[in-house]
Design a protein around this motif. Structure first.
Motif, mmCIF file in Angstrom:
data_model
loop_
_atom_site.group_PDB
_atom_site.id
_atom_site.type_symbol
_atom_site.label_atom_id
_atom_site.label_comp_id
_atom_site.label_asym_id
_atom_site.label_seq_id
_atom_site.Cartn_x
_atom_site.Cartn_y
_atom_site.Cartn_z
ATOM 1 N N ALA A 55 70.398 60.334 37.075
ATOM 2 C CA ALA A 55 70.925 59.070 37.587
ATOM 3 C C ALA A 55 69.835 58.191 38.177
ATOM 4 O O ALA A 55 70.046 56.993 38.380
ATOM 5 N N LYS A 56 68.659 58.742 38.461
ATOM 6 C CA LYS A 56 67.578 57.944 39.032
ATOM 7 C C LYS A 56 67.075 56.902 38.035
ATOM 8 O O LYS A 56 66.593 55.850 38.429
ATOM 9 N N ASP A 89 63.543 57.815 45.745
ATOM 10 C CA ASP A 89 62.160 58.213 46.009
ATOM 11 C C ASP A 89 62.031 59.704 46.300
ATOM 12 O O ASP A 89 60.933 60.200 46.487
ATOM 13 N N ARG A 90 63.131 60.431 46.331
ATOM 14 C CA ARG A 90 63.100 61.868 46.631
ATOM 15 C C ARG A 90 62.757 62.638 45.351
ATOM 16 O O ARG A 90 63.375 62.426 44.318
ATOM 17 N N PRO A 91 61.797 63.571 45.392
ATOM 18 C CA PRO A 91 61.403 64.287 44.174
ATOM 19 C C PRO A 91 62.335 65.421 43.767
ATOM 20 O O PRO A 91 62.181 66.001 42.701
ATOM 21 N N GLY A 92 63.300 65.761 44.576
ATOM 22 C CA GLY A 92 64.238 66.839 44.249
ATOM 23 C C GLY A 92 64.904 67.302 45.517
ATOM 24 O O GLY A 92 64.695 66.739 46.589
ATOM 25 N N GLY A 93 65.732 68.328 45.428
ATOM 26 C CA GLY A 93 66.400 68.845 46.609
ATOM 27 C C GLY A 93 67.406 67.864 47.162
ATOM 28 O O GLY A 93 67.341 67.473 48.318
ATOM 29 N N TYR A 94 68.350 67.454 46.326
ATOM 30 C CA TYR A 94 69.314 66.428 46.714
ATOM 31 C C TYR A 94 70.491 66.995 47.493
ATOM 32 O O TYR A 94 71.256 66.237 48.068
ATOM 33 N N THR A 95 70.675 68.300 47.474
ATOM 34 C CA THR A 95 71.818 68.903 48.148
ATOM 35 C C THR A 95 71.356 69.851 49.240
ATOM 36 O O THR A 95 70.252 70.394 49.183
ATOM 37 N N ARG A 96 72.233 70.052 50.222
ATOM 38 C CA ARG A 96 71.957 70.967 51.337
ATOM 39 C C ARG A 96 73.164 71.884 51.466
ATOM 40 O O ARG A 96 74.306 71.434 51.425
ATOM 41 N N VAL A 116 72.029 65.283 50.693
ATOM 42 C CA VAL A 116 71.109 65.265 51.830
ATOM 43 C C VAL A 116 71.009 63.881 52.473
ATOM 44 O O VAL A 116 71.074 63.747 53.688
ATOM 45 N N ASP A 117 70.890 62.849 51.691
ATOM 46 C CA ASP A 117 70.634 61.512 52.231
ATOM 47 C C ASP A 117 71.870 60.840 52.806
ATOM 48 O O ASP A 117 71.779 59.713 53.292
#
Length: 157
Positions: A55-56, A89-96, A116-117
């Motif tokens: 989606a980016k 701008d986040r390179p990965g790790g979108y979920t927590r 995360v965001d």
């Protein structure tokens, strides 16, 4: 033998597992946070994060590919709109994944999985944290103890 079986089957056949992950991914995108078991959350993370990476870059091919996984126009719109803007701008790790304890009925380990965001509480906590003072001072109890022997010596003389 267990060759090349890397993902959790979740006790379901392939079609049932795909439907489960699709529905959970839609709910995660629309609501930004869902409660589920830890095993399902880990499987969902592997399913959802490549879609968020797609989606980016907003073009027709990525939209069609994501729609083939989600089958929900509102979720695709949300994913390519506000979600893609925040994670651009986040390179990965979108979920927590946040563990919440065990379920009462069957003692399954429960957790939150969230984007995360979109957690304002965690984001505001990072900005308010101040630097710790590294300077060490002498203890107040140690100072009178050091003076006490000197006072006793003065009295003895």
């Amino acid at each position: 033998m267990r060759h090349n079986k890397k993902f959790n089957h979740l006790g379901r056949k392939k079609a049932h597992r795909d439907a489960l992950l699709m529905n959970q991914c839609i709910s995660l995108i629309l609501h930004k946070r869902i409660t589920t078991t830890l095993a399902k959350a880990k499987a969902l993370r592997m399913y959802a994060e490549p879609l968020i990476t797609r989606a980016k870059k907003d073009d027709m091919q990525n939209r069609r590919l994501v729609f083939s996984y989600l089958q929900n126009k509102e979720a695709v719109k949300e994913l390519f709109g506000p979600v893609a803007e925040k994670v651009g701008d986040r390179p990965g790790g979108y979920t927590r994944i946040l563990k919440t304890g065990h379920r009462l009925g069957d003692n399954a380990e429960m957790c939150f999985i969230e984007l995360v965001d979109f957690n304002e509480n965690m984001l505001s906590g990072k900005t308010e944290k101040k630097a710790k003072s590294t300077r060490r001072s002498r203890s107040k109890k140690a100072a009178p103890a050091a003076e006490a022997p000197a006072a006793e010596e003065a009295k003895a003389e």
